[in-house]
Design an enzyme around this catalytic site. Structure first.
Site: not given
Length: 404
Positions: A121, A198, A201, A224, A362
């Site tokens: 991202h 990261d 997700q 999220k 993104c």
């Protein structure tokens, strides 16, 4: 086995209509929906505990502080951090990444290199580019293949004694690929590099164990995970958080201030300047409680079933191509209809009450790799159903008929 009909009753927004049609919400990778339990917790805070934390001797302040710190401990337990002070509240994943990038500004130099993956991202690309511009370090990229997987043999060649930092997402937001982060972390540590993962997700779908991963930094966002927007977390190993300088200056992050010198507070307050999103921090814990009450193994199994069903259903549509076909992936389908711009498909689906995301998500380098302007992305959560996937498939067929 999930009782999806009962779960759906927890989410008031799922009963509304859009353009006269029942809402089909397939934009979960951008933000999940919020259950009534979390909404109630937000209302409860503002109705009964609204006060600034850590600073007041009065009852409201002490109660709010207790709730905020209890939430930090819930997050610590969920991610299996060794200490609660290794959990730093931030405004979200992007804030967390920038905090770490800023912290390394004083330790990197020309000749050093840092590594990111081709699946990132923009939030996990741009801060590192800015860091390289400030320090003279070099940014290297782990390439991807046509299936949307990282080329790990290339990663091996990029690693060297000059590699100081490695950054990778746990799961690609654009393609749903689950990356082999255990191997990435282990190989980075073998050359003495630190690793940031990261997890924005990943955390809605699985339960990362930061100690088992042996990761140096792990970041995510509450929105999220059925929580509110504007709050997230940075996990950092205690040793690293002690080394890094503060990202922002202000109240709360200090031990003592004079006009001659300021000394900084201990962890976690060193990185939490100013009045935080108190309600957000408290109900982040509520959202984690909610998801754990359903069970992450049950969530993963159900969402995988949805993914397999949707993949078969959509591939039956002539001219539809799915991008990201890794065997290890989560409930994201990124696709295009031949000869039709993804924005146009998304617009038609919206008229039918179906919420999907269109564009480059993104993650423009991924779209450049495939030489496409973007994709239509349908992303599924544990409160979605196969019946909704059927509606999506019919909507795509209607869009194709109208736009061809």
């Amino acid at each position: 086995m999930l009782n999806v009909e009962n779960i759906r009753k927890d989410f008031p927004i799922l009963s509304r209509k859009v353009n006269g049609k029942p809402l089909v919400y397939f934009d979960n990778a951008a933000t999940s929906q919020t259950p009534q339990q979390v909404i109630n917790a937000i209302v409860n805070y503002y109705s009964n505990y609204n006060a600034n934390i850590h600073r007041g001797v009065h009852t409201l302040s002490q109660e709010a502080t207790d709730l905020y710190e209890e939430s930090r401990k819930k997050i610590q337990a969920h991610f299996n951090a060794k200490f609660s002070h290794e959990i730093i509240f931030t405004s979200g994943t992007t804030h967390s990444i920038n905090l770490v990038a800023n912290g390394f500004s004083s330790s990197l130099k020309k000749g050093d290199n840092i590594i990111v993956s081709a699946l990132e991202h923009h939030s996990n690309i741009v801060p590192w580019q800015m860091l390289c511009e400030r320090t003279g370090a070099t940014l290297n990229v782990i390439p991807m293949n046509n299936e949307g997987e990282l080329v790990m043999t290339a990663y091996d060649k990029l690693l060297s004694k000059n590699t100081k930092l490695v950054f990778c997402n746990h799961i690609s937001n654009a393609l749903g690929t689950i990356n082999p982060i255990e191997t990435i972390i282990e190989k980075a540590h073998a050359v003495g590099a630190a690793v940031l993962i990261d997890g924005a997700q990943a955390c809605p779908h699985l339960k990362p164990d930061v100690q088992a991963l042996n990761v140096d930094f792990y970041v995510t966002s509450a929105h999220k995970m059925c929580g509110p927007t504007g709050v997230g977390m940075l996990y950092g190993k205690e040793a690293w958080l002690k080394k890094l300088p503060p990202y922002q200056g202000g109240g709360e992050m200090i031990a003592e201030v004079t006009f001659e010198k300021t000394t900084y507070a201990d962890l976690p307050h060193k990185f939490e300047a100013g009045t935080p999103n108190i309600a957000g921090g408290i109900v982040f814990g509520t959202a984690i409680d909610y998801m754990n009450s359903i069970g992450f193994e049950a969530i993963a199994n159900y969402e995988n079933d949805l993914l397999q069903y949707a993949t078969k259903k959509l591939l039956d549509i002539e001219g539809l191509k799915i991008y990201g076909t890794s065997k290890q992936k989560t409930s994201v389908l990124s696709f295009n209809l031949e000869g039709i711009h993804p924005y146009d498909v998304g617009s038609i689906l919206d008229k039918l009450g179906i919420a999907v995301r269109t564009g480059h998500h993104c993650a423009q380098p991924i779209m450049d790799f495939y030489k496409i302007p973007g994709t239509v992305r349908a992303s599924f959560a544990f409160y979605n159903t196969k019946a909704e996937i059927d509606i999506l498939a019919e909507g795509i067929k209607k869009a194709k008929m109208m736009l061809s």
